[in-house]
Design an enzyme around this catalytic site. Sequence first.
Site, PDB file in Angstrom:
ATOM      1  N   GLY A  11       0.740  -1.217   0.051  1.00  0.00           N
ATOM      2  CA  GLY A  11      -0.039  -0.254  -0.113  1.00  0.00           C
ATOM      3  C   GLY A  11       0.702   1.366  -0.056  1.00  0.00           C
ATOM      4  NE  ARG A  72      -1.945  -4.667  -0.840  1.00  0.00           N
ATOM      5  CZ  ARG A  72      -1.511  -4.131   0.129  1.00  0.00           C
ATOM      6  NH1 ARG A  72      -0.399  -4.699   0.753  1.00  0.00           N
ATOM      7  NH2 ARG A  72      -2.219  -3.221   0.415  1.00  0.00           N
ATOM      8  CG  ASP A 103       4.039  -6.574   7.737  1.00  0.00           C
ATOM      9  OD1 ASP A 103       3.141  -5.969   7.209  1.00  0.00           O
ATOM     10  OD2 ASP A 103       3.266  -7.578   8.387  1.00  0.00           O
ATOM     11  CB  THR A 126       3.141   0.718   6.288  1.00  0.00           C
ATOM     12  OG1 THR A 126       1.684   0.552   6.761  1.00  0.00           O
ATOM     13  CG2 THR A 126       3.762   0.789   7.569  1.00  0.00           C
ATOM     14  CG  ASP A 128      -1.811  -0.029   8.247  1.00  0.00           C
ATOM     15  OD1 ASP A 128      -2.449   0.709   8.370  1.00  0.00           O
ATOM     16  OD2 ASP A 128      -1.676  -1.205   7.744  1.00  0.00           O
ATOM     17  CG  ASP A 130       1.709  -2.509  10.925  1.00  0.00           C
ATOM     18  OD1 ASP A 130       2.411  -1.898  10.175  1.00  0.00           O
ATOM     19  OD2 ASP A 130       1.124  -3.492  10.463  1.00  0.00           O
ATOM     20  NE  ARG A 172      -2.217  -4.464   7.359  1.00  0.00           N
ATOM     21  CZ  ARG A 172      -1.016  -4.830   7.324  1.00  0.00           C
ATOM     22  NH1 ARG A 172      -0.946  -6.098   6.344  1.00  0.00           N
ATOM     23  NH2 ARG A 172       0.278  -4.649   7.458  1.00  0.00           N
TER      24      ARG A 172
END
Length: 332
Positions: A11, A72, A103, A126, A128, A130, A172
């Site tokens: 992404g 992706r 990741d 990212t 996120d 994370d 997510r």
Amino acid sequence: MRKIALLTSGGDAPGMNACIRSIVLTSLRFGLEVYGYRHGYNGLLQQEYLTLRAKKVENIIQRGGTILHSARCHEFKSDEAAKIAAKNLDTLGIEALLVIGGDGSFRGAAHLAKHWEGQVIGLPGTIDNDIYGTDATIGYFTAIETALDSIDKVRDTADAFERLFLVEVMGRQAGFIALSAAVASASDQILVPELVKNTDDELENILAHIEAVKKRKGASSYIVVITENLWPGGVTHLSEILSKKTNIECRPVILGHVQRGGSPVSQDRLLATKLGAYAVEAALAGENRVMVVERNQKVATAPIELAWQQQKPLDPYLVKIQQEFFDLLNRP
């Protein structure tokens, strides 16, 4: 070292272009040739690349998205694909590959390293946030601002009509965007995977809080921030349940991919610039199978496997004060 390559994978995140710019300019400062693979690992398999020079990265630091485009690539999980990628890199004489992504992208880099003798270095890009081992990831700060701006606008109409609103943000399986945006916007409640263990219990908790607010303030607005894919049946289903049980109109607001776009805020531009420059320096120092991170305003490297081997926790103090404020406001 003479040649270095980079790609953006997974992404997209605001600040990726700033990172590309930093990598290119730092590489040129050290006399390196720079190649950019288009469309992530797909471009690496198809040998789809372009030579990156200073002129190519002019006026891109403020642009969202990525000039290399992203994608992706499920095919890249196979050993055969990694061998093709290794051959393509060797054909160009690439000695180090820098991968900007999350990741999943880092897993791809580690997979490639098993079949290629060159260096692989990850840069956390990212929204996120994370990635374990780094305080923030490229794109995270802009995603917070985008969510915050939307929540502030939703509050205006929520107050006007005395409605319930469920604002769904990306993340997510991580609640970093939701937590930060909820606290910064003074939202009434947050639902994130790290804190929600049982949705039935959480539903009762929401209903009890809404009732407490009604007793204290009468009819009023109420905003819940929730991460995507958290609630069974989705946020639309939850809004239907709340409307029925509270007799108050509840509307879902799904921000979706708007959070990925837009001009990166200053924090993301600065982080991307620092990480990009340091990644090139790490490559020149011979580092391999690492990711570039920032901890306490200091850039460093860490094993790339940390990105998926350990789960990054939410800020415990932010969680603490959010819960304390929630408990205070839940009193009748």
